[in-house]
Design an enzyme around this catalytic site. Sequence first.
Site, PDB file in Angstrom:
ATOM      1  N   ASP A  36       7.679 -14.052  32.207  1.00 54.64           N
ATOM      2  CA  ASP A  36       7.121 -12.811  32.745  1.00 54.64           C
ATOM      3  C   ASP A  36       7.197 -12.888  34.266  1.00 54.64           C
ATOM      4  O   ASP A  36       6.747 -13.875  34.862  1.00 54.64           O
ATOM      5  CB  ASP A  36       5.672 -12.648  32.288  1.00 54.64           C
ATOM      6  CG  ASP A  36       5.118 -11.258  32.547  1.00 54.64           C
ATOM      7  OD1 ASP A  36       5.323 -10.725  33.663  1.00 54.64           O
ATOM      8  OD2 ASP A  36       4.478 -10.705  31.642  1.00 54.64           O
ATOM      9  N   ILE A  37       7.791 -11.892  34.918  1.00 56.38           N
ATOM     10  CA  ILE A  37       7.909 -11.927  36.384  1.00 56.38           C
ATOM     11  C   ILE A  37       6.652 -11.409  37.077  1.00 56.38           C
ATOM     12  O   ILE A  37       6.573 -11.416  38.302  1.00 56.38           O
ATOM     13  CB  ILE A  37       9.162 -11.172  36.887  1.00 56.38           C
ATOM     14  CG1 ILE A  37       9.109  -9.704  36.519  1.00 56.38           C
ATOM     15  CG2 ILE A  37      10.435 -11.866  36.383  1.00 56.38           C
ATOM     16  CD1 ILE A  37      10.170  -8.861  37.227  1.00 56.38           C
ATOM     17  N   GLN A  99      -0.252  -1.257  26.965  1.00 54.08           N
ATOM     18  CA  GLN A  99       1.173  -1.545  26.775  1.00 54.08           C
ATOM     19  C   GLN A  99       1.929  -0.914  27.934  1.00 54.08           C
ATOM     20  O   GLN A  99       1.927   0.291  28.103  1.00 54.08           O
ATOM     21  CB  GLN A  99       1.674  -0.975  25.447  1.00 54.08           C
ATOM     22  CG  GLN A  99       3.122  -1.296  25.174  1.00 54.08           C
ATOM     23  CD  GLN A  99       3.641  -0.706  23.869  1.00 54.08           C
ATOM     24  OE1 GLN A  99       2.969   0.067  23.206  1.00 54.08           O
ATOM     25  NE2 GLN A  99       4.860  -1.086  23.508  1.00 54.08           N
ATOM     26  N   HIS A 105       7.105  -6.258  22.055  1.00 55.94           N
ATOM     27  CA  HIS A 105       7.135  -7.605  22.623  1.00 55.94           C
ATOM     28  C   HIS A 105       5.765  -8.245  22.495  1.00 55.94           C
ATOM     29  O   HIS A 105       4.766  -7.564  22.303  1.00 55.94           O
ATOM     30  CB  HIS A 105       7.579  -7.578  24.091  1.00 55.94           C
ATOM     31  CG  HIS A 105       6.638  -6.865  25.018  1.00 55.94           C
ATOM     32  ND1 HIS A 105       6.504  -5.487  25.047  1.00 55.94           N
ATOM     33  CD2 HIS A 105       5.770  -7.335  25.942  1.00 55.94           C
ATOM     34  CE1 HIS A 105       5.614  -5.141  25.963  1.00 55.94           C
ATOM     35  NE2 HIS A 105       5.144  -6.254  26.503  1.00 55.94           N
TER      36      HIS A 105
END
Length: 144
Positions: A36-37, A99, A105
Site C-alpha cells: 500500500d503506498i 472503501q 481488495h
Amino acid sequence: MTSLPHDAGCIFCKIVDGEAPSFKLYEDELSFAIMDINPFNHGHALVLSKGHYANIHEVTDDSISAVARTAKKIAAAVNDVVKPDGINIVQANGQGAAQSVQHYHVHVLPRRIGDNARLNWSLTPGDQDSIAKLAADIRAILKT
C-alpha cells in the site's frame, strides 16, 4: 481461462495490467498483491482480485477464494519480516465502510499495540432478543 472483467479507468486494473507503477509482492491467476503506498503501518499490503469487481457482492467465488489464499501468504510473509503485534485482514464495501477504490481488495494491515487504528470497537453486550430475531431473518435469506 475466460477473460476477466476490466475497467480501464480503475487504478487497480491499471496496476494489474502493468500500466501503473506498484511495489508488487506476488501474483497468481486471479490475485495480485502489492504494498500500500498510503500505509497505515509499516508493512501494510493490499491483495487485489485481478478481475474488476466493485465489491464483495460482485466478486466471483473463485476470485474471492484466490484473494483469501493470497492474503494468507502475504500475512505470513509480512509477519515474518515486520514482526508486528498482530495483523488485521480488512475488506471494505461501499462508502459507509470507507472503501476508497471500487475494486475488490483486502488490506493486510500489520498492527502495533497503541497504533490507534479505528478498526477496534469495545465489546458491549447487545440485546439478546434482537440478535436472535436478526439471526432468524438472516438464516431465512440464506435458505433461499
